[in-house]
Design an enzyme around this catalytic site. Structure first.
Site, PDB file in Angstrom:
ATOM      1  CB  CYS A  56      -0.825  -0.077   1.222  1.00  0.00           C
ATOM      2  SG  CYS A  56      -2.019   0.954   1.685  1.00  0.00           S
ATOM      3  CG  ASP A  63      -2.270  -4.400  -0.468  1.00  0.00           C
ATOM      4  OD1 ASP A  63      -3.158  -4.542   0.322  1.00  0.00           O
ATOM      5  OD2 ASP A  63      -1.869  -3.656  -0.897  1.00  0.00           O
ATOM      6  CB  VAL A  78       5.863 -11.878 -21.782  1.00  0.00           C
ATOM      7  CG1 VAL A  78       4.276 -12.673 -21.441  1.00  0.00           C
ATOM      8  CG2 VAL A  78       7.108 -11.633 -21.032  1.00  0.00           C
ATOM      9  CB  SER A  80       6.515 -18.211 -17.979  1.00  0.00           C
ATOM     10  OG  SER A  80       7.528 -19.135 -18.334  1.00  0.00           O
ATOM     11  CG  HIS A  97      -5.307  -3.013  -4.907  1.00  0.00           C
ATOM     12  ND1 HIS A  97      -4.453  -2.769  -3.819  1.00  0.00           N
ATOM     13  CD2 HIS A  97      -6.568  -3.389  -3.620  1.00  0.00           C
ATOM     14  CE1 HIS A  97      -4.600  -3.048  -2.955  1.00  0.00           C
ATOM     15  NE2 HIS A  97      -5.574  -3.872  -2.658  1.00  0.00           N
ATOM     16  CD  GLU A  98      -7.965   0.825  -7.667  1.00  0.00           C
ATOM     17  OE1 GLU A  98      -9.348   1.060  -6.908  1.00  0.00           O
ATOM     18  OE2 GLU A  98      -6.633   1.060  -7.083  1.00  0.00           O
TER      19      GLU A  98
END
Length: 165
Positions: A56, A63, A78, A80, A97-98
């Site tokens: 956060c 988180d 990509v 892995s 988060h967004e």
């Protein structure tokens, strides 16, 4: 069709490397690609990433999330292990988060230039609320742009049962 040759994998340096360094700061430069051997057809590649962590930006508390990354490749894909290490680099990265989901999507767009991509984070609850940001992108001026609009409009239409993930 024969398998891939060593020269096809010259840009893949992390896979099989026993001296892998785990970076604890946001590191998009760790991402690697390889050529898509099937650029003449559309197909989805989906990554399920159940161990994503970030911090956060205000409290510094951790988180946790499962991230789903789905894309339709064009010329590049990509690798892995590099994706795993890239996602691990968010461990001490402070962002909402967004923002994390949009940063991941933007980095992958810049890396691969996919036809279509979506990133969905399903974060575990903190303070009694879980946050599930979803973002997507379809190449402008193509059917993939329309696909992105359609998938966004129809995203998550049915409530799910949240069971603390």
């Amino acid at each position: 069709m024969a398998g891939r040759l060593d020269e096809d994998l010259k840009d893949v340096t992390l896979l099989g490397n026993q001296n892998t360094k785990y970076l604890f700061e946001y590191s998009p430069e760790i991402l690697e690609t390889f050529d898509n051997n099937h650029p003449n057809r559309d197909y989805f590649v989906k990554f399920n990433c159940p161990e994503f962590t970030s911090l956060c930006p205000k409290t510094g508390q951790p988180d946790f999330a499962t991230i789903y990354i789905s894309y339709i490749p064009e010329k590049k894909m990509v690798e892995s292990k590099s994706l795993k290490l890239y996602l691990f680099s968010f461990r001490n990265h402070g962002d909402f988060h967004e923002d994390c989901m949009n940063v991941i999507m933007n980095d992958l767009i810049e890396l691969m230039d996919p036809r279509y991509i979506e990133v969905w984070g399903k974060f575990t609850p903190r303070g009694g609320i879980s946050i599930d940001p979803y973002c997507n992108y379809g190449r402008p001026g193509t059917k993939y742009e329309k696909m992105a609009e359609y998938r966004m409009m129809n995203h998550d239409l049915y409530p799910e049962t949240v069971d603390n993930r």
